[in-house]
Motif scaffolding. Structure first.
Motif, PDB file in Angstrom:
ATOM      1  N   LEU A  10       0.829  -1.206   0.000  1.00  0.00           N
ATOM      2  CA  LEU A  10       0.000   0.000   0.000  1.00  0.00           C
ATOM      3  C   LEU A  10       0.861   1.253   0.000  1.00  0.00           C
ATOM      4  N   ALA A  11       1.968   1.222   0.724  1.00  0.00           N
ATOM      5  CA  ALA A  11       2.867   2.377   0.746  1.00  0.00           C
ATOM      6  C   ALA A  11       3.461   2.594  -0.640  1.00  0.00           C
ATOM      7  N   ALA A  12       3.798   1.507  -1.314  1.00  0.00           N
ATOM      8  CA  ALA A  12       4.351   1.619  -2.667  1.00  0.00           C
ATOM      9  C   ALA A  12       3.322   2.191  -3.629  1.00  0.00           C
ATOM     10  N   VAL A  13       2.077   1.763  -3.510  1.00  0.00           N
ATOM     11  CA  VAL A  13       1.009   2.285  -4.372  1.00  0.00           C
ATOM     12  C   VAL A  13       0.807   3.773  -4.106  1.00  0.00           C
ATOM     13  N   ASN A  14       0.801   4.162  -2.836  1.00  0.00           N
ATOM     14  CA  ASN A  14       0.644   5.568  -2.490  1.00  0.00           C
ATOM     15  C   ASN A  14       1.778   6.413  -3.073  1.00  0.00           C
ATOM     16  N   GLU A  15       3.001   5.905  -2.994  1.00  0.00           N
ATOM     17  CA  GLU A  15       4.140   6.622  -3.566  1.00  0.00           C
ATOM     18  C   GLU A  15       3.998   6.738  -5.082  1.00  0.00           C
ATOM     19  N   ASP A  16       3.574   5.655  -5.723  1.00  0.00           N
ATOM     20  CA  ASP A  16       3.386   5.680  -7.175  1.00  0.00           C
ATOM     21  C   ASP A  16       2.299   6.675  -7.567  1.00  0.00           C
ATOM     22  N   GLN A  17       1.216   6.704  -6.809  1.00  0.00           N
ATOM     23  CA  GLN A  17       0.136   7.651  -7.090  1.00  0.00           C
ATOM     24  C   GLN A  17       0.609   9.087  -6.929  1.00  0.00           C
ATOM     25  N   ALA A  18       1.383   9.347  -5.902  1.00  0.00           N
ATOM     26  CA  ALA A  18       1.903  10.694  -5.673  1.00  0.00           C
ATOM     27  C   ALA A  18       2.832  11.108  -6.821  1.00  0.00           C
ATOM     28  N   ALA A  19       3.660  10.184  -7.262  1.00  0.00           N
ATOM     29  CA  ALA A  19       4.568  10.482  -8.377  1.00  0.00           C
ATOM     30  C   ALA A  19       3.777  10.752  -9.652  1.00  0.00           C
ATOM     31  N   LEU A  20       2.757   9.954  -9.895  1.00  0.00           N
ATOM     32  CA  LEU A  20       1.924  10.138 -11.085  1.00  0.00           C
ATOM     33  C   LEU A  20       1.199  11.475 -11.044  1.00  0.00           C
ATOM     34  N   ARG A  21       0.665  11.836  -9.879  1.00  0.00           N
ATOM     35  CA  ARG A  21       0.003  13.142  -9.740  1.00  0.00           C
ATOM     36  C   ARG A  21       0.982  14.272 -10.046  1.00  0.00           C
ATOM     37  N   GLY A  22       2.203  14.151  -9.565  1.00  0.00           N
ATOM     38  CA  GLY A  22       3.226  15.164  -9.836  1.00  0.00           C
ATOM     39  C   GLY A  22       3.531  15.265 -11.314  1.00  0.00           C
ATOM     40  N   GLU A  23       3.651  14.128 -11.989  1.00  0.00           N
ATOM     41  CA  GLU A  23       3.910  14.128 -13.433  1.00  0.00           C
ATOM     42  C   GLU A  23       2.751  14.765 -14.197  1.00  0.00           C
ATOM     43  N   LEU A  24       1.530  14.424 -13.828  1.00  0.00           N
ATOM     44  CA  LEU A  24       0.363  15.000 -14.500  1.00  0.00           C
ATOM     45  C   LEU A  24       0.303  16.509 -14.286  1.00  0.00           C
ATOM     46  N   ARG A  25       0.584  16.945 -13.075  1.00  0.00           N
ATOM     47  CA  ARG A  25       0.584  18.382 -12.778  1.00  0.00           C
ATOM     48  C   ARG A  25       1.607  19.090 -13.662  1.00  0.00           C
ATOM     49  N   ASN A  26       2.793  18.507 -13.797  1.00  0.00           N
ATOM     50  CA  ASN A  26       3.833  19.100 -14.639  1.00  0.00           C
ATOM     51  C   ASN A  26       3.408  19.124 -16.103  1.00  0.00           C
ATOM     52  N   ASP A  27       2.778  18.048 -16.557  1.00  0.00           N
ATOM     53  CA  ASP A  27       2.318  17.990 -17.957  1.00  0.00           C
ATOM     54  C   ASP A  27       1.286  19.072 -18.228  1.00  0.00           C
ATOM     55  N   PHE A  28       0.337  19.255 -17.314  1.00  0.00           N
ATOM     56  CA  PHE A  28      -0.684  20.291 -17.509  1.00  0.00           C
ATOM     57  C   PHE A  28      -0.058  21.684 -17.476  1.00  0.00           C
ATOM     58  N   THR A  29       0.932  21.862 -16.616  1.00  0.00           N
ATOM     59  CA  THR A  29       1.616  23.152 -16.547  1.00  0.00           C
ATOM     60  C   THR A  29       2.299  23.455 -17.879  1.00  0.00           C
ATOM     61  N   ARG A  30       2.883  22.446 -18.492  1.00  0.00           N
ATOM     62  CA  ARG A  30       3.527  22.639 -19.804  1.00  0.00           C
ATOM     63  C   ARG A  30       2.500  22.856 -20.908  1.00  0.00           C
TER      64      ARG A  30
END
Length: 64
Positions: A10-30
Motif C-alpha cells: 500500500l505504501a508503494a502504491v501511495n508513492e506511485d500515485q503521488a509520483a503520477l500526480r506530480g507528473e500530470l501536474r507538470n504535464d498540464f503546466t507545460r
C-alpha cells in the motif's frame, strides 16, 4: 507479507500515485501555454469569419 509499515504494498502504491500526480501536474503546466495559443488562434479565426461574412452579406452579427 505485511500490509503495514514503510515497505508495504500500500505504501508503494501511495508513492506511485503521488509520483503520477506530480507528473500530470507538470504535464498540464507545460500544456497551459499551448492552450492559450490555440485559444488566441481560435479567437482570431472567429473574428476573420465574422469579417468575411459581414463583407459577403453586408450585415454585422448585431444586425447593422
Amino acid at each position: 507479507m505485511s500490509t503495514k509499515g514503510p515497505f508495504s504494498p500500500l505504501a508503494a502504491v501511495n508513492e506511485d500515485q503521488a509520483a503520477l500526480r506530480g507528473e500530470l501536474r507538470n504535464d498540464f503546466t507545460r500544456l497551459n501555454p499551448r492552450f492559450d495559443t490555440v485559444e488566441a488562434k481560435v479567437d482570431r479565426n472567429q473574428a476573420q469569419i465574422v469579417e468575411l461574412l459581414t463583407a459577403l452579406l453586408g450585415k454585422t452579427p448585431n444586425g447593422n
